[in-house]
Motif scaffolding. Structure first.
Motif, PDB file in Angstrom:
ATOM      1  N   ASP A  64      38.526  38.508  44.668  1.00 35.64           N
ATOM      2  CA  ASP A  64      38.872  38.009  43.474  1.00 35.64           C
ATOM      3  C   ASP A  64      38.193  38.305  42.280  1.00 35.64           C
ATOM      4  O   ASP A  64      38.733  37.923  40.989  1.00 35.64           O
ATOM      5  N   LYS A  66      35.627  36.612  41.690  1.00 41.60           N
ATOM      6  CA  LYS A  66      35.110  35.265  41.500  1.00 41.60           C
ATOM      7  C   LYS A  66      33.486  35.203  41.779  1.00 41.60           C
ATOM      8  O   LYS A  66      33.217  35.725  42.817  1.00 41.60           O
ATOM      9  N   ARG A  95      36.538  35.188  35.643  1.00 40.75           N
ATOM     10  CA  ARG A  95      36.270  36.208  36.837  1.00 40.75           C
ATOM     11  C   ARG A  95      35.725  37.419  36.019  1.00 40.75           C
ATOM     12  O   ARG A  95      36.111  37.851  34.702  1.00 40.75           O
TER      13      ARG A  95
END
Length: 117
Positions: A64, A66, A95
């Motif tokens: 993602d 992240k 992010r």
DNA sequence: AGCATGACGCCTA
DNA sequence: ATAGGCGCCATGC
């Protein structure tokens, strides 16, 4: 020498090919080496990696975008700073801007067809 | 041999 | 978009 060592060697080879200012994901690396379900193993392989290994492990992030390996770099903010220093852009969400800084190890062979190498 | 854990990822509510 | 749960693969106790 065991299979796991080979796995780790492949992981390091892929990670080492990540260009500066780009990032990739555990799942992508796992898929690139032929084990798309071994994303966790990729993380484990990087976990045992020493700081002077020369492997840009900080460029490996979650699917993602992240940051998950912050603990190994002194915190996510530290890893983020490292990436930003290389030119990686971050979104307001915290992010990585995957749209522009995502590197696909699997896509690389296609570049050879264009003579990029 | 069985259970618990982990730098992950996908599915479902 | 967010939160919780389950699955994968290998390791450690």
């Amino acid at each position: 020498m065991t299979n796991e060592d080979d796995f780790r060697a492949l992981v390091y080879a892929v990670v080492a090919r990540i260009p500066e200012g780009k990032v990739t994901t555990y799942g992508l690396i796992a898929e690139a080496i032929g084990q798309p379900r071994a994303a966790r193993e990729v993380g484990r392989a990087l976990a045992v990696l020493p700081d002077d290994s020369g492997i840009p492990a900080h460029r490996v992030i979650g699917r993602d975008g992240k940051l998950v390996g912050g603990w190994a770099f002194g915190g996510e903010n530290v890893q983020r700073a490292m990436l930003e220093a290389e030119g990686v852009g971050f979104l307001p969400d915290g992010r990585v801007d995957m749209a522009h800084h995502l590197y696909d190890p699997i896509d690389r062979p296609q570049l050879r067809l264009f003579g990029e190498d």
